[in-house]
Design an enzyme around this catalytic site. Structure first.
Site, PDB file in Angstrom:
ATOM      1  N   GLU A 176       0.820  -1.215   0.000  1.00  0.00           N
ATOM      2  CA  GLU A 176       0.000   0.000   0.000  1.00  0.00           C
ATOM      3  C   GLU A 176       0.857   1.269   0.000  1.00  0.00           C
ATOM      4  O   GLU A 176       1.231   1.780   1.060  1.00  0.00           O
ATOM      5  CB  GLU A 176      -0.938   0.019   1.222  1.00  0.00           C
ATOM      6  CG  GLU A 176      -1.831   1.240   1.270  1.00  0.00           C
ATOM      7  CD  GLU A 176      -2.769   1.277   2.463  1.00  0.00           C
ATOM      8  OE1 GLU A 176      -3.508   2.266   2.603  1.00  0.00           O
ATOM      9  OE2 GLU A 176      -2.778   0.308   3.250  1.00  0.00           O
ATOM     10  N   LYS A 221      -2.363  -2.025  -3.227  1.00  0.00           N
ATOM     11  CA  LYS A 221      -3.435  -1.211  -2.646  1.00  0.00           C
ATOM     12  C   LYS A 221      -3.040   0.256  -2.762  1.00  0.00           C
ATOM     13  O   LYS A 221      -2.483   0.842  -1.833  1.00  0.00           O
ATOM     14  CB  LYS A 221      -3.694  -1.597  -1.187  1.00  0.00           C
ATOM     15  CG  LYS A 221      -4.818  -0.774  -0.551  1.00  0.00           C
ATOM     16  CD  LYS A 221      -5.176  -1.228   0.853  1.00  0.00           C
ATOM     17  CE  LYS A 221      -6.256  -0.323   1.440  1.00  0.00           C
ATOM     18  NZ  LYS A 221      -6.724  -0.776   2.771  1.00  0.00           N
TER      19      LYS A 221
END
Length: 341
Positions: A176, A221
């Site tokens: 992420e 992500k």
């Protein structure tokens, strides 16, 4: 044991996405403040139990849940482990493994994520508890001073080291790198976000390759390409979708099975609309889905209000939001579907 690719593919199964339920105590305190609820071990447990026992939502629209260390080992009020409740719904338990961000030495407005020390041992423990995937968040701010090349590269390097350790433990890493839309000053335009997001993704995948990470056994992500939350010009849904997909095509290898977006800087409906518009693009090499926290939970939280009498209505609100995002992951959401709720 399922292969990393098999786990990753299940997490981005058509029509499903990931519920991010890994709020720190500080973050969940802010959310509970909306309903005037004190943060206790019991209130956190009851709230998450309400979500996890939303049978229709969890079974039909959620593939995996990102948990905190507390929740991975926690039980519902009746003594059933949360991870067993998730398994019954067919959801893969995941775990947030970073220890949060700290100011980067020698830099202004930039942060680095900590938590690599002891991570190999912790991942082994989480794997034994049944965690199939993990998440690590690096943050990239856009200010008059940031990001610097060093800030981007340092966060990319840490993400790669985390991902390699996850795969060693048989756990799928969810990588992420978040370019912030809602930080200070938050007045950058969408073109600036597109530029920084592209540079960040390029650095992340360069570091992942150097670390020997199997790209087919991970998920990305990222943020969507958005204007800052305080920007004067607000781009259309179509522009956000077009710029985001173009940036991903330019920087994310096709070997990655899926991309599960975060919802930072967006309202619930904006996050849904943007995802649906992106999924109307032709010939995407990866699945595009959701890994939302607030954008899946807020309606349920407000409806629940900490009152056991409201659990059923709160679960209906959660199921509706999950259904809308499921449709968005298929490119089938329409505004009138939300209005009909």
């Amino acid at each position: 044991m399922a292969s990393l690719n098999a786990i990753a593919q299940k997490l981005v199964e058509s029509g499903k996405g990931i519920l991010a339920a890994d709020e720190s105590e500080g973050t969940i305190a802010k959310r509970f403040a909306l309903i005037g609820l004190p943060v206790t071990l019991e209130s956190r447990r009851d709230y998450r139990e309400m979500l996890f026992r939303s049978t229709e939502a969890m079974t039909n629209y959620i593939s995996g849940v990102i948990l905190t260390e507390e929740t991975l080992e926690q039980s519902a009020a009746d003594g059933t482990h949360f991870r067993d409740i998730l398994a019954e719904a067919g959801c893969i338990p995941g775990i947030k493994v970073d220890r949060g961000t700290m100011p980067m030495p020698g830099s202004k407005d930039e942060k680095i994520t900590e938590g690599l020390d002891g991570l190999r041992q912790r991942l082994g423990h989480y794997a034994r508890l049944g965690a199939g995937f993990a998440k690590w968040r690096g943050v990239i701010a856009i200010t008059g001073y940031a990001p610097t090349r060093n800030g981007i590269r340092s966060n990319a390097h840490v993400l790669a080291r985390y991902a390699a350790l996850c795969q060693e433990a048989g756990i799928v890493p969810v990588v992420e790198p978040e370019v912030l839309a809602d930080g200070e000053p938050g007045d950058h335009d969408i073109a600036r976000c597109e530029e920084v997001t592209g540079e960040t993704l390029e650095a992340v995948f360069s570091e992942l390759r150097l670390a020997g990470v199997d790209l087919s056994g991970m998920l990305l992500k990222p943020n969507m390409v958005l204007a800052g939350t305080r920007a004067k010009d607000r781009p259309s849904v179509e522009e956000v979708a077009r710029r985001t997909v173009a940036t991903l095509r330019a920087h994310v290898p096709a070997a990655v099975p899926g991309i599960a977006f975060l919802s930072g800087g967006q309202s619930d409906e904006e996050a849904t609309a943007h995802l649906s518009a992106m999924n109307q693009s032709a010939n995407l090499p990866w699945k595009l889905t959701y890994s939302y926290g607030r954008a899946l939970q807020t309606a349920a939280l407000v409806t629940w209000g900490g009152d056991p009498a409201n659990v059923a209505k709160a679960q209906e609100a959660f199921t509706h939001r999950a259904r809308m995002n499921s449709l968005a992951s298929l490119g089938q959401w329409r505004p009138e579907l939300d209005l009909a709720a």
